[in-house]
Enzyme design. Sequence first.
Site, mmCIF file in Angstrom:
data_model
loop_
_atom_site.group_PDB
_atom_site.id
_atom_site.type_symbol
_atom_site.label_atom_id
_atom_site.label_comp_id
_atom_site.label_asym_id
_atom_site.label_seq_id
_atom_site.Cartn_x
_atom_site.Cartn_y
_atom_site.Cartn_z
ATOM 1 N N GLU A 120 0.816 -1.225 0.000
ATOM 2 C CA GLU A 120 0.000 0.000 0.000
ATOM 3 C C GLU A 120 0.843 1.266 0.000
ATOM 4 O O GLU A 120 0.575 2.197 -0.757
ATOM 5 C CB GLU A 120 -0.964 0.012 1.190
ATOM 6 C CG GLU A 120 -2.175 -0.897 1.028
ATOM 7 C CD GLU A 120 -1.886 -2.318 1.509
ATOM 8 O OE1 GLU A 120 -0.769 -2.562 2.004
ATOM 9 O OE2 GLU A 120 -2.786 -3.174 1.379
ATOM 10 N N HIS A 142 -10.933 -4.044 9.958
ATOM 11 C CA HIS A 142 -11.547 -3.669 8.672
ATOM 12 C C HIS A 142 -12.836 -2.875 8.862
ATOM 13 O O HIS A 142 -13.642 -2.765 7.957
ATOM 14 C CB HIS A 142 -11.868 -4.920 7.852
ATOM 15 C CG HIS A 142 -10.669 -5.599 7.278
ATOM 16 N ND1 HIS A 142 -9.614 -6.001 8.046
ATOM 17 C CD2 HIS A 142 -10.357 -5.946 6.004
ATOM 18 C CE1 HIS A 142 -8.702 -6.578 7.274
ATOM 19 N NE2 HIS A 142 -9.129 -6.548 6.035
#
Lengths: 421, 340
Positions: free
Chosen positions: A60, A129
């Site tokens: 990322e 998440h």
Amino acid sequence: MSEMIMREAIKKALQESLENDPDVLIMGEDIGEYGGAYAVTDGLLKKFGPNRIKDTPISEATFIGAGIGAAAGGLRPVVELMSISFSLVGFDQIVNMAGNLRYMSGGQISVPMVIRAPTGAGVQLGATHSQSFETWLAEVPGLYCVCPSNPKDALGLLRTSIKNNNPVIFAEPALLYGSKGEVPEDYYEIPLGSASIVKEGNDITIMSYGAGMSIIDEVNQKLEESNISVEILDLRSLNPIDYKTIEKSIKKTNRVLIVHEDNMTNGFGAEIAAKISDIGFELINIIFGHDMLMGSKLGGMINWSTNIVVDPLMEIFFPIAPFEGLLNSYFLPDTSNPMGPVEYIGSTFIAVSLFIVAGIVLSYALSVAVVAQTITIVIFRMKTEEDNLLERKDEEELEIENEDDWSFDSDLNIKDEDNGS
Amino acid sequence: MATLKEEKNKKNLKNQKSSLEKTEMLGLYRQMFLIRQFELACAENYTKGNIRGFLHLYIGQEATAVGSISCLNNKDYIVTHYRDHGHALARGLDVNRSMAELFGKKTGLSKGKGGSMHLFDSARKFMGGHAIVGGQFPLAAGLALACQYKKTGGVVVCFFGDGSTNQGTYHETLNLASVWKLPILFILENNKYGMGSSIDRVRAGGEDFYTGVSTYDIPASQVNGMDVLAVKEATKLAIDKIRKEGGPFYLECKTFRFVGHSLADGQKYRKSEEVKFWEKQDPVEKFPKWLISAGIINQKELDEIKQKVRKEIQDSVDFANSSENPEKSEIKEDIYEMRD
């Protein structure tokens, strides 16, 4: 108008941008061959090829940074994160590069890019998440931050975001990817930093953004049953915040409920609450917190009910009849009410006109499998003549108390005298 | 047998070539001496309080920046670390505006908003010193992606120190650059110390870095970073390869900083013998001696260069000193492009 689901609306904006601007390209994990974790980019690889739809390694920090570099090099990348929680891995790039490059170069470097990311709780993914980091990113100078709640806004905002010459965080509530909504046939754009007045009303302003808007819909329905006229604002943009629209609305309704999906401590609603107090309203207290467990099998908030918000609202704002004498009648809520904190507030204020801020707050439960959400209601009211009188009275009492407290001073005097002798 | 004309032409060509070589050589020396003098002036003005913040000097490493950057054209980008003065000057950034930037003045490259660690000049595709160690790698990848996508033929040179090789972005970017065949020349300035940490203490894999890069299927080489001509030659080969075949290249330059990490560094972590050993290889001293012994220039020409550079540096300090401070309102400018 045509009906569209959120996922399609986002895809439509991406597809249009790819067609209209050769400098637009899309990068992210599994957005090409796989079609995207939430299937937003499904089919784009076939249409636009691997040069423009770029699958990235699971890195990322590096592919966010590569998006920033590509933007600085004259492209207009749209970077997709699989979850806004993964922005943490690339936070240095987002803040120090995307956010600071323009400033530290004295305006020499532009970063025209969009970072799209699903956000929010409620889809049974556990704490890592289920977070809402758009509210963190919303405070970074140099970044724009938007969070649409419906397909129409998603399409209009993404069109504008991709054309913008600054980095834009585009947070997509994961819960809403499949939600339907009307979308105009004709081309339109929505400027960043503009709230929408979803429904006009006179008695209370209720505002949120993203997934919070669906809770507002439910609350609104309940309040309407009691003939309360609700004005609903969808903020849409977390940076910049459309304070003009907020101010206009609350000055009309004099009551506010803010719903945010964020942590209670330093949450985004507190920012708006602070600004509201800054424009003439006084914060009284936080009165109410409620945990909602997001269960495993239900995949949603298992003990959520609109009454959690509506009951205390009615209790505080509209205790007897919503349209009768609220502004000039004193009231004390029923102390037998099971909502403990409401009792507390009942004893601390004399209601004239009140302002409530409610937050849907994400916090961590001890159990790994369960994430708790908390609703917090914060009360505001506008200062009145009554208050001023009370304050003056308090001050007078304080002065009298001080006068009574002569012995303390005289003790000091004695000490001084002792020292002097 | 060559005709007289041909021989004359050949001689002319040779003369032209050697004259070109001489100009180039003088240019290399001038830049190294300029960087050295600039850094000394920075140190002086730091102690005077004209420059604040952190000041990381490039003294000792001049040959690396000058040798490598001399191979670039105006399509190529440079991304570097916080010890960035040398790269900026080698790229030809304005000396006055660079000094003014360090002084935090309005006339600085970034209006005084970047400072020592963040020099930028987008017109020269100098995309910054970057002060989060390893933060510049992904940016370099993105710029290289833009070059590749737009088919500009440009190469991105990404400078980094040995300390940054322990960051995740280093490994991630090597991988991405190789997978996407990005035109990046990674130049490691291996000066053996990440701040006060010797690579012996923080690195697994020995004192050479270029050998480990084969993991990422990236061609790599190593060069003496104290030898400006060697660095130039190695860079030229690398850049040619990138332009011709695409994909990244990795060049390790063995070098050394003669001064502390910053001006606040007491250098307790290394012995003075080690510093003395490296100082004997000082490119700013050794290179001109070689130029004279090889008969390329004479002492007079050398002295002229030195004199001009010293004046240039003094002028830059005067320029920075006499420049105005930024207005207070400037603090809110340049955050967004065109926002109400």
